[in-house]
Design an enzyme around this catalytic site. Structure first.
Site, PDB file in Angstrom:
ATOM      1  N   SER A   1      34.879  36.598 -51.922  1.00  0.00           N
ATOM      2  CA  SER A   1      34.215  35.322 -51.673  1.00  0.00           C
ATOM      3  C   SER A   1      33.356  35.275 -50.419  1.00  0.00           C
ATOM      4  O   SER A   1      32.581  34.338 -50.246  1.00  0.00           O
ATOM      5  CB  SER A   1      35.247  34.191 -51.617  1.00  0.00           C
ATOM      6  OG  SER A   1      35.739  33.926 -52.907  1.00  0.00           O
TER       7      SER A   1
ATOM      8  N   SER B   1      32.973  32.556 -53.248  1.00  0.00           N
ATOM      9  CA  SER B   1      33.015  31.111 -53.116  1.00  0.00           C
ATOM     10  C   SER B   1      32.291  30.591 -51.873  1.00  0.00           C
ATOM     11  O   SER B   1      32.067  29.387 -51.738  1.00  0.00           O
ATOM     12  CB  SER B   1      34.471  30.632 -53.099  1.00  0.00           C
ATOM     13  OG  SER B   1      35.171  31.162 -51.981  1.00  0.00           O
TER      14      SER B   1
ATOM     15  N   LYS C   1      32.589  26.043 -44.192  1.00  0.00           N
ATOM     16  CA  LYS C   1      32.927  26.097 -45.616  1.00  0.00           C
ATOM     17  C   LYS C   1      33.778  24.894 -46.002  1.00  0.00           C
ATOM     18  O   LYS C   1      34.714  24.526 -45.279  1.00  0.00           O
ATOM     19  CB  LYS C   1      33.667  27.413 -45.906  1.00  0.00           C
ATOM     20  CG  LYS C   1      33.907  27.665 -47.392  1.00  0.00           C
ATOM     21  CD  LYS C   1      34.475  29.056 -47.629  1.00  0.00           C
ATOM     22  CE  LYS C   1      34.692  29.311 -49.121  1.00  0.00           C
ATOM     23  NZ  LYS C   1      35.193  30.678 -49.387  1.00  0.00           N
TER      24      LYS C   1
END
Length: 481
Positions: A184, A160, A85
């Site tokens: 997320s 996210s 990420k």
């Protein structure tokens, strides 16, 4: 479009690939090359991986093959490709946080979870797309644009950890690390028909961390199966002296087969007691297509011999807890960015930071009192039940062009957080939560459910999720290209 390349490798579970790699049925070079070719083929359509380190990955794969050939010990993730990420620091690899402020930032050190994955043998392919500073459950930013849902590229992949979820669904890599404050990990897992675990705070220690006692943000594993999530959790979890809230428990148990039962635990083999609610006890508006999937999931547990009751804990105060503690943390961590780069921050994020800066000591104190009351209500709830079944998201994947849904089930959303209430209320409890594929809308859009477990009850939760997954096999349905 032609079928995705190398389905025998790129669509295989990580646990299967790990076995084939250790037995030398496959080489790390073969596995990494196959995934790089899948990235080349599909990533332009979905924009999931935004920084690609192909040359480095091939060098790491060759070195991994050499270690195995010479009889050297290898880790549980030996040869498995991953992309990290883009809010997680990776030493020597650009980490942008989805913001122009960090467009060229290359960290010198990496997050503890990334370090553990590398030490376990994982091979880095690059970085996955995120919203600006990871704020919001829709992945788009001014540097790279939006990530698109592999099941329908006109729709959001969530966020996210949206780049991670989309990449998993497309077979660009078999494992991914995510992080979760208000959904997320879980929201993109639901939107992209993959699995994601928000662990209890401290299960996966955070380092470096500006607010080491805070419990709002956690890092956790994502994959296409519950067993793969458990495998990655066995690597990411475990104590570390640099985290004051790290859980001091060995993580190797997560790597054991999820259908095994420990004879010392009488509850492990007992029928599950499942509570379910399609709308968090009326606390969150939910689109009918999502509520239908949740009800069907409850019926699956009934078919598995579980005791299933429509019930829900009292989430009073969860909204204040989440919004106040989130605002405080965003002001603490991102306040300096706002001071120096105000014109480079999106308006919704700017409003969140300024909200946090206006909070008083009394605001924080009240939120912590509510936090404690919520924890104890959940603790008591889980003396009666083993699993709480809820929707992950209040609606299916929405059009990629909009910033956030302004209405859910005919109810207006006040801001860009409101439509994520079904996820962030659970965040406020501190309980672990697992998003699992649970079905599709009539239009073919994925819908997941979240299984919530007792405080620090990740292993029992993973076992329940595995049973549901094996009974339904919704996660086997891959995107149609």
């Amino acid at each position: 479009m032609t079928a995705p390349v190398h389905p025998e490798i790129c669509d295989a579970p990580a646990t299967e690939l790990a076995r084939r790699l250790r037995s030398r049925e496959l080489s790390a070079r073969e596995v990494v090359t196959a995934h790089l070719e899948r990235v080349e083929q599909l990533n332009p359509r979905i924009n999931a991986i935004v920084t690609l380190t192909a040359d480095q990955a091939l060098k790491e794969a060759a070195a991994a093959d050499e270690r195995l050939a010479h009889g050297e010990p290898v880790g549980p993730l030996h040869g498995l490709p991953v992309a990290h990420k883009d809010t997680h620091n990776t030493a020597g690899i650009r980490t942008t946080h989805g913001s122009p402020v960090f467009a060229e930032y290359v960290p010198e050190r990496e997050d503890l979870s990334i370090e553990r994955m590398r030490e376990a043998g994982a091979i880095t392919l690059g970085k996955t797309n995120v919203p600006e500073f990871g704020a919001g459950s829709h992945t788009f930013n001014p540097l790279f644009g939006p990530t698109r849902n592999p099941y329908d590229t006109t729709r959001s992949a969530g966020g996210s950890s949206g780049g991670a979820a989309a990449a998993l669904a497309a077979g660009l890599h078999p494992l991914a690390d995510g992080s979760d404050m208000g959904g997320s990990i879980r929201n993109p897992a639901s939107f992209c028909n993959v699995v994601g675990l928000r662990p209890a705070p401290g299960r996966v220690p955070l380092w470096p961390d500006f607010t080491p006692y805070a419990t709002q943000v956690v890092q956790g594993p994502m994959a296409r199966t519950v067993a793969d999530v458990a495998l990655l959790l066995s690597v990411m979890a475990g104590p570390d002296p640099r985290s004051p809230i790290a859980i001091d428990q060995d993580a190797t148990a997560f790597a054991e087969p999820l259908d095994s039962r420990d004879s010392r635990d009488s509850r492990a083999s007992a029928p599950l007691r499942v509570a379910w609610s399609p709308d968090l006890g009326g606390a969150a508006p939910v689109e009918p297509a999502v509520a239908t999937v949740v009800e069907a999931a409850a019926q699956v547990f009934t078919g598995l011999g579980c005791t299933v009751v429509r019930d829900c804990p009292d989430f009073t105060g969860a909204d204040d807890v989440f919004r106040v503690l989130r605002g405080w943390q965003m002001a603490t961590v991102l306040g300096p960015v706002l001071h120096d780069h105000r014109d480079e921050v999106k308006p919704s994020l700017l409003a969140n930071i300024e909200f946090g800066q206006r909070l008083s000591g009394a605001d924080l104190g009240r939120a912590e009192l509510l936090h404690g009351e919520l924890f104890h209500r959940m603790r008591e709830f889980f003396t009666r039940y083993d699993v709480l079944l809820l929707p992950v998201s209040q609606l299916p994947p929405f059009p990629v062009e909009i910033e956030y849904p302004t209405e859910v089930a005919g109810v207006a959303m006040e801001d860009y957080l409101d439509w994520m209430r079904s996820a962030y209320y659970v965040s406020a409890t501190g309980c672990p939560s697992l998003a699992v594929p649970a079905g599709f809308t009539p239009e073919g859009l994925p819908v997941g459910v979240q299984l919530v477990g007792a405080h620090r009850g990740e292993l029992s939760l993973l076992r329940a999720g595995h049973r549901f997954e094996q009974a339904t096999r919704h996660g086997d349905r891959r995107p149609s290209w």
